[in-house]
Motif scaffolding. Structure first.
Motif, PDB file in Angstrom:
ATOM      1  N   ILE A 132     -46.605 105.951  91.507  1.00  0.00           N
ATOM      2  CA  ILE A 132     -47.055 104.611  91.872  1.00  0.00           C
ATOM      3  C   ILE A 132     -48.304 104.218  91.093  1.00  0.00           C
ATOM      4  CG2 ILE A 132     -47.975 103.205  93.766  1.00  0.00           C
ATOM      5  CD1 ILE A 132     -46.178 104.840  95.646  1.00  0.00           C
ATOM      6  N   MET A 133     -49.249 105.149  90.990  1.00  0.00           N
ATOM      7  CA  MET A 133     -50.484 104.841  90.278  1.00  0.00           C
ATOM      8  C   MET A 133     -50.216 104.568  88.805  1.00  0.00           C
ATOM      9  SD  MET A 133     -52.780 104.681  92.488  1.00  0.00           S
ATOM     10  CE  MET A 133     -54.049 104.395  91.265  1.00  0.00           C
ATOM     11  N   GLY A 134     -49.302 105.325  88.200  1.00  0.00           N
ATOM     12  CA  GLY A 134     -48.975 105.101  86.798  1.00  0.00           C
ATOM     13  C   GLY A 134     -48.408 103.713  86.576  1.00  0.00           C
ATOM     14  N   ALA A 135     -47.518 103.285  87.489  1.00  0.00           N
ATOM     15  CA  ALA A 135     -46.917 101.963  87.369  1.00  0.00           C
ATOM     16  C   ALA A 135     -47.953 100.866  87.612  1.00  0.00           C
ATOM     17  CB  ALA A 135     -45.762 101.826  88.356  1.00  0.00           C
ATOM     18  N   ARG A 136     -48.827 101.069  88.613  1.00  0.00           N
ATOM     19  CA  ARG A 136     -49.823 100.042  88.929  1.00  0.00           C
ATOM     20  C   ARG A 136     -50.863  99.916  87.830  1.00  0.00           C
ATOM     21  NH1 ARG A 136     -49.996  98.106  94.315  1.00  0.00           N
ATOM     22  NH2 ARG A 136     -47.903  98.376  95.179  1.00  0.00           N
ATOM     23  N   MET A 137     -51.262 101.033  87.238  1.00  0.00           N
ATOM     24  CA  MET A 137     -52.257 100.976  86.162  1.00  0.00           C
ATOM     25  C   MET A 137     -51.732 100.208  84.958  1.00  0.00           C
ATOM     26  SD  MET A 137     -54.087 104.726  86.233  1.00  0.00           S
ATOM     27  CE  MET A 137     -55.107 105.215  87.638  1.00  0.00           C
ATOM     28  N   GLY A 138     -50.431 100.301  84.756  1.00  0.00           N
ATOM     29  CA  GLY A 138     -49.843  99.559  83.662  1.00  0.00           C
ATOM     30  C   GLY A 138     -49.889  98.060  83.877  1.00  0.00           C
ATOM     31  N   SER A 139     -50.068  97.640  85.146  1.00  0.00           N
ATOM     32  CA  SER A 139     -50.135  96.211  85.446  1.00  0.00           C
ATOM     33  C   SER A 139     -51.559  95.751  85.729  1.00  0.00           C
ATOM     34  CB  SER A 139     -49.245  95.887  86.653  1.00  0.00           C
ATOM     35  OG  SER A 139     -49.656  96.617  87.804  1.00  0.00           O
ATOM     36  N   GLY A 140     -52.544  96.601  85.414  1.00  0.00           N
ATOM     37  CA  GLY A 140     -53.951  96.185  85.501  1.00  0.00           C
ATOM     38  C   GLY A 140     -54.606  96.346  86.857  1.00  0.00           C
ATOM     39  N   VAL A 141     -54.354  97.445  87.559  1.00  0.00           N
ATOM     40  CA  VAL A 141     -54.984  97.680  88.845  1.00  0.00           C
ATOM     41  C   VAL A 141     -56.483  97.908  88.665  1.00  0.00           C
ATOM     42  CG1 VAL A 141     -54.668 100.191  88.799  1.00  0.00           C
ATOM     43  CG2 VAL A 141     -54.765  99.013  90.991  1.00  0.00           C
ATOM     44  N   ASP A 142     -57.271  97.516  89.670  1.00  0.00           N
ATOM     45  CA  ASP A 142     -58.715  97.683  89.621  1.00  0.00           C
ATOM     46  C   ASP A 142     -59.071  99.146  89.917  1.00  0.00           C
ATOM     47  OD1 ASP A 142     -61.513  96.882  89.588  1.00  0.00           O
ATOM     48  OD2 ASP A 142     -61.452  97.121  91.761  1.00  0.00           O
ATOM     49  N   LEU A 143     -59.565  99.853  88.908  1.00  0.00           N
ATOM     50  CA  LEU A 143     -59.832 101.288  89.060  1.00  0.00           C
ATOM     51  C   LEU A 143     -61.003 101.555  90.004  1.00  0.00           C
ATOM     52  CD1 LEU A 143     -59.319 102.564  85.399  1.00  0.00           C
ATOM     53  CD2 LEU A 143     -57.710 102.593  87.323  1.00  0.00           C
ATOM     54  N   TYR A 144     -61.985 100.676  90.034  1.00  0.00           N
ATOM     55  CA  TYR A 144     -63.110 100.860  90.950  1.00  0.00           C
ATOM     56  C   TYR A 144     -62.624 100.780  92.402  1.00  0.00           C
ATOM     57  CZ  TYR A 144     -67.464  99.954  93.467  1.00  0.00           C
ATOM     58  OH  TYR A 144     -68.509 100.007  94.362  1.00  0.00           O
ATOM     59  N   GLY A 145     -61.753  99.814  92.679  1.00  0.00           N
ATOM     60  CA  GLY A 145     -61.191  99.712  94.021  1.00  0.00           C
ATOM     61  C   GLY A 145     -60.363 100.923  94.389  1.00  0.00           C
ATOM     62  N   VAL A 146     -59.599 101.423  93.417  1.00  0.00           N
ATOM     63  CA  VAL A 146     -58.796 102.628  93.655  1.00  0.00           C
ATOM     64  C   VAL A 146     -59.697 103.824  93.966  1.00  0.00           C
ATOM     65  CG1 VAL A 146     -57.271 104.316  92.549  1.00  0.00           C
ATOM     66  CG2 VAL A 146     -56.837 101.866  92.268  1.00  0.00           C
ATOM     67  N   ALA A 147     -60.801 103.943  93.221  1.00  0.00           N
ATOM     68  CA  ALA A 147     -61.739 105.046  93.455  1.00  0.00           C
ATOM     69  C   ALA A 147     -62.318 104.976  94.871  1.00  0.00           C
ATOM     70  CB  ALA A 147     -62.862 105.017  92.420  1.00  0.00           C
ATOM     71  N   LEU A 148     -62.612 103.772  95.348  1.00  0.00           N
ATOM     72  CA  LEU A 148     -63.114 103.614  96.710  1.00  0.00           C
ATOM     73  C   LEU A 148     -62.057 104.030  97.727  1.00  0.00           C
ATOM     74  CD1 LEU A 148     -65.022 100.191  96.529  1.00  0.00           C
ATOM     75  CD2 LEU A 148     -65.986 102.500  96.476  1.00  0.00           C
ATOM     76  N   CYS A 149     -60.797 103.677  97.466  1.00  0.00           N
ATOM     77  CA  CYS A 149     -59.708 104.073  98.369  1.00  0.00           C
ATOM     78  C   CYS A 149     -59.557 105.588  98.423  1.00  0.00           C
ATOM     79  CB  CYS A 149     -58.401 103.431  97.924  1.00  0.00           C
ATOM     80  SG  CYS A 149     -58.305 101.650  98.172  1.00  0.00           S
ATOM     81  N   VAL A 150     -59.670 106.244  97.266  1.00  0.00           N
ATOM     82  CA  VAL A 150     -59.559 107.701  97.215  1.00  0.00           C
ATOM     83  C   VAL A 150     -60.702 108.349  97.990  1.00  0.00           C
ATOM     84  CG1 VAL A 150     -59.638 109.718  95.699  1.00  0.00           C
ATOM     85  CG2 VAL A 150     -58.290 107.714  95.043  1.00  0.00           C
ATOM     86  N   ALA A 151     -61.919 107.832  97.792  1.00  0.00           N
ATOM     87  CA  ALA A 151     -63.068 108.356  98.539  1.00  0.00           C
ATOM     88  C   ALA A 151     -62.874 108.156 100.034  1.00  0.00           C
ATOM     89  CB  ALA A 151     -64.353 107.673  98.067  1.00  0.00           C
ATOM     90  N   GLY A 152     -62.295 107.026 100.403  1.00  0.00           N
ATOM     91  CA  GLY A 152     -62.013 106.768 101.810  1.00  0.00           C
ATOM     92  C   GLY A 152     -60.997 107.738 102.377  1.00  0.00           C
TER      93      GLY A 152
END
Length: 292
Positions: free
Chosen positions: A136-156
């Motif tokens: 899922i992350m590979g597909a979303r990154m290809g469409s321009g997902v916000d990495l800072y937001g993803v990092a916050l989700c992972v920390a959460g």
């Protein structure tokens, strides 16, 4: 498993997963930390008032008080605080998927830090679950997902793992459960109030959608889901109760798609299915290990 426990587990999974969609509506119209702190304050006061009406009190054990503080900090302040900030730029479905990896993180933490042995089924589940997230992350990154937001989700998600490990202490004894729910929400509200006042500006775009989403978040994911979770843990144990987390990826993306119109690609569907299978394998392995 008895029918009542099954229904409680399904209800918890749906309520927990639906929180991401309602939170997305809130944070697009109001400051995230202020909104969350207010939500916890209202939910906590309602919970405590109902608990007192039911004859519950705050004469808790030292272990319960410690667990309330840890749970209030880890789940409410850190996990939900980080996610509320993140979903300003990250879709609710992706945030739900990342948070749903918590059972995988719990199993991994038990192996890495507590010396727990993993059965072959659990090893398969971990590999499959993290593989599904990677798809899922590979597909979303290809469409321009916000990495800072993803990092916050992972920390959460990591913070939620810590909170989950403290649940057993918070629910020990089986009494005063609603009081415990209310108190840990007040802890989260107090912790979040400082950074909210320091870093946010009270700017709100008022609408009926905001009012409905906030009310729903206060009463359902905030109060009811937490209460049902503690009741479920007390009824069937933390290991069996955690099995229901395998439904969270499905419910999370389904509610976001229906309520917010978030699109789902083929890799999202495949990834969610693999994650669900991985989580179920891990939890079934833990149940078998406990029974064995």
């Amino acid at each position: 498993m008895e029918i009542r426990a099954l229904l409680m587990g399904l209800a918890f999974a749906f309520m927990w997963s639906s929180a991401f969609a309602s939170a997305r509506i809130i944070v697009l119209a109001a400051p995230p930390l202020m909104s969350l702190s207010l939500r916890f304050l209202i939910s906590g006061l309602i919970g405590i008032a109902i608990a007192r009406a039911l004859g519950q009190n705050w004469n808790l054990t030292r272990a319960q008080w410690r667990a309330i503080l840890v749970f209030g900090l880890s789940q409410n302040a850190l996990y939900l605080g980080l996610n509320f900030v993140a979903i300003q730029t990250v879709e609710a479905s992706l945030a739900a998927i990342i948070a749903s990896s918590m059972p995988l993180l719990v199993a991994f933490a038990g192996w890495a830090f507590a010396g727990e042995r993993l059965r072959p089924l659990a090893i398969f589940g971990l590999a499959a679950g993290f593989g599904g997230v990677a798809i899922i992350m590979g597909a979303r990154m290809g469409s321009g997902v916000d990495l800072y937001g993803v990092a916050l989700c992972v920390a959460g998600a990591i913070a939620l793992t810590v909170a989950t490990l403290s649940v057993r202490g918070a629910s020990a004894g089986g009494g005063n459960l609603l009081m415990i729910v209310g108190l840990q929400m007040l802890v989260g509200s107090a912790i979040l109030a400082g950074p909210a006042l320091a870093f946010e500006t009270f700017t709100v775009t008022w609408s009926w959608q905001l009012a409905a989403a906030f009310s729903y978040t206060v009463l359902v994911p905030g109060l009811a889901a937490t209460w049902v979770w503690f009741l479920l843990v007390g009824r069937i144990g933390a290991v069996r109760a955690a099995t229901f987390h395998f439904l969270n990826p499905f419910f999370g993306v389904a509610v976001a798609a229906v309520l917010l119109g978030e699109s789902l690609g083929i890799y999202d569907v495949i990834g969610v299915a693999i994650i669900m299978a991985g989580i179920l394998a891990v939890q079934r392995s833990r149940v078998v290990a406990k029974l064995g």
